[in-house]
Design a protein around this motif. Structure first.
Motif, short mmCIF file in Angstrom:
data_model
loop_
_atom_site.label_atom_id
_atom_site.label_comp_id
_atom_site.label_asym_id
_atom_site.label_seq_id
_atom_site.Cartn_x
_atom_site.Cartn_y
_atom_site.Cartn_z
N UNK A 53 -0.68 1.41 0.71
CA UNK A 53 -1.92 1.94 1.56
C UNK A 53 -2.49 3.15 0.68
N UNK A 54 -3.99 3.16 0.49
CA UNK A 54 -4.43 3.79 -0.26
C UNK A 54 -5.58 4.77 0.40
N UNK A 55 -5.27 5.92 0.62
CA UNK A 55 -6.13 6.96 1.49
C UNK A 55 -7.01 7.64 0.58
N UNK A 56 -7.10 7.46 -0.75
CA UNK A 56 -7.90 8.42 -1.57
C UNK A 56 -9.30 8.13 -1.62
N UNK A 57 -9.95 9.19 -1.67
CA UNK A 57 -11.58 8.85 -1.51
C UNK A 57 -12.14 8.32 -2.74
N UNK A 58 -13.19 7.69 -2.58
CA UNK A 58 -13.44 7.06 -4.09
C UNK A 58 -14.01 7.82 -4.99
N UNK A 59 -14.79 9.03 -4.61
CA UNK A 59 -15.14 10.06 -5.56
C UNK A 59 -13.94 10.93 -6.00
N UNK A 72 -9.64 8.42 -10.19
CA UNK A 72 -8.25 8.13 -9.72
C UNK A 72 -8.00 6.69 -8.85
N UNK A 73 -8.94 6.38 -8.07
CA UNK A 73 -8.92 4.95 -7.59
C UNK A 73 -9.12 3.87 -8.59
N UNK A 74 -9.89 3.98 -9.23
CA UNK A 74 -10.18 2.86 -10.53
C UNK A 74 -8.72 2.82 -11.16
N UNK A 75 -8.05 3.66 -11.37
CA UNK A 75 -6.70 3.78 -11.93
C UNK A 75 -5.68 3.32 -11.26
N UNK A 76 -5.50 3.47 -10.02
CA UNK A 76 -4.73 2.95 -9.08
C UNK A 76 -4.97 1.27 -8.98
N UNK A 77 -6.19 1.01 -8.86
CA UNK A 77 -6.58 -0.39 -8.73
C UNK A 77 -6.06 -1.43 -10.09
N UNK A 78 -6.37 -0.72 -10.98
CA UNK A 78 -5.76 -1.12 -12.33
C UNK A 78 -4.15 -1.35 -12.51
N UNK A 79 -3.60 -0.41 -11.85
CA UNK A 79 -1.97 -0.46 -11.99
C UNK A 79 -1.77 -1.62 -10.83
N UNK A 122 -2.30 9.33 -1.25
CA UNK A 122 -3.38 10.10 -0.58
C UNK A 122 -3.64 11.46 -1.69
N UNK A 123 -4.59 12.18 -1.43
CA UNK A 123 -4.72 13.02 -2.34
C UNK A 123 -5.35 14.40 -1.61
N UNK A 166 -3.78 17.08 -5.88
CA UNK A 166 -2.56 16.74 -5.72
C UNK A 166 -2.44 15.32 -5.09
N UNK A 167 -1.96 14.39 -5.88
CA UNK A 167 -1.58 13.06 -5.50
C UNK A 167 -0.35 12.79 -4.85
N UNK A 168 -0.19 12.33 -3.60
CA UNK A 168 1.00 12.01 -2.85
C UNK A 168 1.20 10.69 -2.95
#
Lengths: 884, 134
Positions: free
Chosen positions: A762-768, A739-746, A804-805, A813-815
């Motif tokens: 502000x991204x609180x999503x764990x990298x894994x 998920x984080x890779x996609x967010x970074x791309x966006x 966050x997730x 669930x992605x918030x």
């Protein structure tokens, strides 16, 4: 005293060496009555007791002779005394005399010679003993003896005495009682005799008394008395005269009441009568013949049987009797029989006689010799017992023998009779012949061991040992050999019987069990088939008993229970496998089936095992109904429908999705139609205007508007294409995406836009964090939400977007939370994701972004939820489905 | 033909608004034609008119699909306005969604105003028929 001294002195030479005075003194003191007489029988000494005994106290007896003292002494005594003097030692005797009061006195005397110191007899020492009392006792004793001789009750024997001198008759108490007279009654001889019954009794007693008195005869007679009260009694009367010196002194005698004995005798006669009646009423025919065959007696039974009278038979010959069927023929035989019996032979045979109706009746006849005391045959006892029943029973026996025979022959079981000792076969039935192909002609050559194949001969030995010990053997399974040598299985048993000659015979039965074996195999095969079938059914099958314990499980059930061996499951109940709640439900079901006998069919149940694993079953429980009509258990069949249920759920979900999509499609169709129509409507309207428009400037304006409308139409078509593309790409493969890779791309793509609007993420999503998505869609979704958050920012603050997730059961669930304008969801909630719905006055709001986003999320089996507050911001929760 | 004091056109599509205005002008039924791009603009203006005791339009052409406040939302609010006389509301839409027709029937029962329902494109002849005071 002087005299005595004189006397002593006279015999001084005899007692020379002793003091005469002291001798005399001693003699006087002797405890035994003793007198010393000289050869002339004159008294020399006498003891004081002697003097007293003979009542000579008042007389001086010394020097007096015995004759002077006692009168004439008996000849025998005198003779005795003289023989003593002559040297005979020790003589004794009894004498009597009458004392001064004329009382009879008896004494016993013992005479011994009186020796001097030279051993010369100088006189006689007479010792006497007063035996008057003894004598009278003797008389009494004699009486008693008489009394006791009659061996009867003493109390019934009375005594009497007659004193002839005083002419006085005395009765003792018992005698008085016998005569039934009062105790003070005083009988005399005449009255005594008169008590005897007149006639024989009185005459006899009168004669007896006379004979006793005159001839000294005793008597003992059985006579009758009439008592004072007039009762007749029978007595044995005895009497004996008493003489003294040939002088008749009186009579003594006894009475014995024998009335009871007389009665007893009468009783015996009665018994004879009873015997006679028994003789007559016996069920047997009984007759007594003399040795010549002449009837002496015949009983009533025999008479009645032939309807004859006593006189028809008595004194007639046995063989002439009415009841012999063919007299002439039988006669000689009967004569011989009688002759043989008369010789002492016991004759017995079964014969037929005719009853009064000339009906032949079988009789067990016997003729028995009767012996007298000398062992001579005096008469013959003829007896006949009707044996009709016996003959009938014998007949029945014959019939049952016949029945047995036919049973024996017809029985499907082979019977073999063999000699136990030799093994020779004596007989067998047709069933045996059928089974073995042996015929009757083979019997003689067959031995029991021939029937047994060599391989099982050792067994045979065991059987024979057993039968010898117990008398029976079997049933055992065994092999029998047929005539052709082939074998077949049999169930054999047998028992030992002895025949009349003491030969041991063995009855064996052999049941051909080849059919049974075949059937057993068939059953085994069927069982195996059934077992295989049950075991390989894709169903759990089990049988439970009334206590819900498993008594049979198939492989599937065994596997479900988690065991490999049946023994680990059998005998256990649901409480051993399931959690308590499931087990309780199951037990209740079992009970309802068992009690109501109504099966439960195709019920969906959920079983939770002890380890918590949950299985959905389609289960049926069918009662096993026993012969008594009650349940003996139940068969359970359950099918694991967990997968099916899962599929069903999925199908249902799919239907839901489909129906939603269908609704969306209709909605989309309406939107399409609306949008296209609105454009075409514009075209048609503008074209109509253009046709009628003359003014060039106005014409140009209309054409410009037509061009605009055309552009709008193209744009609408583009949007529609985009939506259609999503809808048609439902089957695109989902892939796990970081998920984080996609967010970074966006973020990178939107960098300029974000920077321009001073937006912060502000991204609180764990990298894994990985989500399963169609990669192209996640790009579009992220872009859309981030763009929207910035686009509809609150102008009063810089946009901040928090990511966050979180995980829930099936979703990641992605918030996406922003601090933008917010939407009044009460007003617009329904339309938030609608096509061409815009809610803000932004000129670049097209009302297509969220619509497409929603379509993309749903195409990946996800969903979007929104919450918002006007003036604060909006949070979108995007549910990414973790499954396909 | 009696003239209508004022007419309102509520539609976010400028071409439609142009078309209706042009047809109305050829019919020459009213001098006063106003147009609004969504329901909210219209309702806000009507409320303001009522506040100033001014008369609100006698005939309203209403589109359904509009941003911010669509035709139905407008109607919902409009029927609550204290307007005693009858207003003629002509729903003009290119939607053929049966749900919209249902909504029309629903609102007809909810109000004393006259509500008509027409699909686009509308002909000049139809405009003439439906553009009259109620």
């Amino acid at each position: 005293m002087e005299n005595r001294i004189t006397l002593v002195g006279n015999y001084g030479n005899m007692l020379r060496e002793t003091q005469t005075s002291s001798n005399d003194y001693l003699i006087k003191q002797l405890p035994v009555s003793t007198a010393f007489v000289d050869k002339k029988l004159k008294i020399i000494h006498a003891s004081a007791k002697w003097i007293t005994d003979f009542d000579f106290i008042n007389r001086d007896i010394i020097g007096l002779s015995l004759s002077e003292l006692f009168g004439d002494i008996s000849k025998s005594w005198k003779k005795d005394l003289n023989s003593i003097i002559k040297g005979k030692a020790l003589l004794s005797g009894v004498e009597n005399f009458y004392d001064s009061q004329n009382n009879e006195k008896w004494f016993e005397w013992v005479n011994v010679p009186w020796y001097d110191d030279q051993e010369n007899i100088i006189g006689v020492i007479i010792q006497t003993k007063d035996i008057t009392d003894t004598i009278f006792d003797d008389v009494k004793l004699e009486k008693l003896e008489i009394l006791l001789k009659d061996k009867s009750i003493i109390s019934k024997i009375g005594g009497w005495e007659y004193d002839a001198v005083k002419d006085k008759l005395s009765w003792c108490k018992i005698t008085k009682k016998l005569h039934e007279v009062p105790e003070d009654f005083e009988p005399d001889l005449e009255s005594g005799i008169n008590f005897y019954k007149e006639g024989y009794s009185r005459n006899t007693i009168a004669m007896a008394v006379d004979n006793a008195m005159t001839k000294g005869l005793t008597w003992k007679e059985t006579l009758k008395l009439i008592t004072a009260k007039g009762k007749e009694i029978s007595v044995i009367a005895t009497g004996k005269p008493v003489f003294k010196n040939e002088k008749f002194l009186g009579l003594i005698g006894t009475f014995k009441d024998i009335t009871d004995e007389v009665l007893t005798k009468a009783k015996t006669e009665e018994q004879e009568r009873i015997f006679s009646s028994i003789f007559n009423s016996s069920y047997q025919f009984t007759g007594i013949l003399d040795t010549e065959g002449t009837f002496l007696e015949i009983n009533d039974t025999a008479l009645q049987f032939s309807d004859l009278k006593q006189e028809d038979i008595i004194n007639k010959k046995f063989w002439d009797a009415y009841w012999w069927p063919i007299p002439d023929m039988v006669k000689e035989g009967l004569k011989q029989v009688v002759a043989a019996a008369a010789q002492g032979e016991f004759m017995r045979s079964e014969i037929v006689v005719l009853d009064k109706n000339k009906q032949p009746i079988p009789v067990d006849f016997s003729l028995k010799p009767i012996y007298n005391e000398d062992g001579r045959v005096v008469s013959l006892l003829a007896e006949g017992r009707m044996i009709k029943e016996m003959v009938e029973a014998r007949q029945k026996l014959k019939i049952s023998e016949k029945k047995f025979r036919s049973l024996y022959e017809l029985s499907p079981i082979a019977y073999i009779l063999s000699d136990f000792e030799t093994g020779e076969i004596l007989d067998y039935n047709s069933s045996f012949e059928k089974a073995t192909a042996y015929g009757k002609e083979d019997v003689a050559n067959l031995k029991y061991s021939d029937l047994v194949p060599d391989s099982s001969k050792h067994k045979l030995i065991n059987f024979l040992r057993e039968v010898d010990l117990k008398g029976t053997y079997g049933p055992f399974e065994h092999m029998f050999r047929k005539k052709d040598g082939t074998t077949y299985p049999v169930l054999i048993s047998g028992s030992l019987v002895g025949n009349k000659k003491g030969r041991k015979l063995l009855w064996s039965t052999a049941q051909d069990i080849s059919e049974v074996r075949k059937k057993e195999k068939q059953i085994r095969d069927e069982q195996k088939l059934l077992k295989t079938l049950i075991d390989n059914l894709p169903l759990n099958v089990y049988i439970k008993d009334l206590e819900s314990r498993k008594v049979l499980v198939n492989k599937a059930e065994l596997k479900y229970c988690g065991f490999k061996d049946e023994s680990e499951v059998l005998g256990k109940n649901d409480f051993d496998f399931y959690d308590e709640k499931s087990a309780l439900i199951s037990r209740e079901e079992d009970l309802s089936v068992i009690n109501s006998l109504n099966p439960i069919l195709g019920k969906e149940t959920i079983s939770v095992k002890k380890d918590g694993s949950l299985t959905k079953f389609m289960s049926s429980k069918i009662p096993l109904i026993g012969p008594d009509g009650k349940a003996s258990g139940l068969i359970g069949i359950s099918m694991d429908i967990s997968d099916l249920k899962q599929q069903e759920q999925e199908l249902r979900d799919l239907i839901n999705v489909t129906s939603i999509q269908n609704k969306q499609l209709i909605n989309f169709a309406h939107i399409v139609s609306h949008n296209l129509r609105s454009h075409t409507a514009n075209f048609s309207m503008l074209l109509e205007f253009l046709v009628d428009e003359k003014d060039e400037r106005e014409q140009e304006n209309l054409i410009k508007m037509l061009t605009e409308a055309s552009d709008n139409l193209l744009e609408t078509l583009d949007n529609l294409n985009e939506v259609v593309a999503i809808s048609t790409n439902v089957n695109l493969d989902k892939k796990p995406v970081n998920l984080n890779e996609k967010i970074v791309a966006a973020e990178k793509n939107l960098a300029a836009f974000l920077k321009k609007n001073n937006a912060k993420i502000i991204n609180k999503i764990p990298d894994d964090t990985f989500i399963k998505v169609i990669p192209a869609y996640i790009d579009s979704i992220l872009m859309n939400f981030i763009t929207n958050s910035v686009k509809y920012k609150d102008d009063s603050r810089d946009p901040v977007i928090k990511l966050s997730v979180c995980k829930n059961e099936h979703y990641t669930v992605l918030s996406i939370e922003d601090n933008g304008l917010g939407i009044d969801l009460n007003k617009y909630g329904e339309k938030l994701f609608g096509m061409y719905k815009t809610f803000h006055d932004n000129s670049d709001a097209r009302g297509i972004g969220l619509y497409i986003t929603k379509n993309q999320v749903e195409a990946m089996n996800g969903k979007i939820m929104a919450c918002s507050e006007v003036g604060k911001g909006t949070t979108f929760n995007i549910y990414f489905n973790d499954k396909n | 033909m009696t003239k209508i004091k004022s007419i309102a056109i509520i539609d976010d599509d400028p071409i439609t608004v142009f078309g209706i205005k042009r047809m109305l002008s050829t019919l020459n039924v009213s001098e006063n034609i106003k147009s609004y791009v969504n329901g909210k603009e219209a309702i806000d203006d009507f409320k303001s008119l009522m506040n100033h005791k001014a008369e609100i339009p006698e005939v309203i052409f209403l589109d359904i699909n509009m941003p911010i406040m669509d035709g139905w939302q407008f109607l919902e609010e409009f029927i609550t306005l204290p307007i005693t006389h009858k207003i003629r509301i002509n729903i003009l839409t290119s939607s053929i969604d049966p749900a919209d027709r249902e909504n029309w029937k629903y609102y007809m029962t909810k109000t004393h105003h006259i509500i008509d329902y027409k699909n686009k494109p509308i002909q000049k002849k139809e405009i003439e028929e439906i553009t009259k005071a109620a």
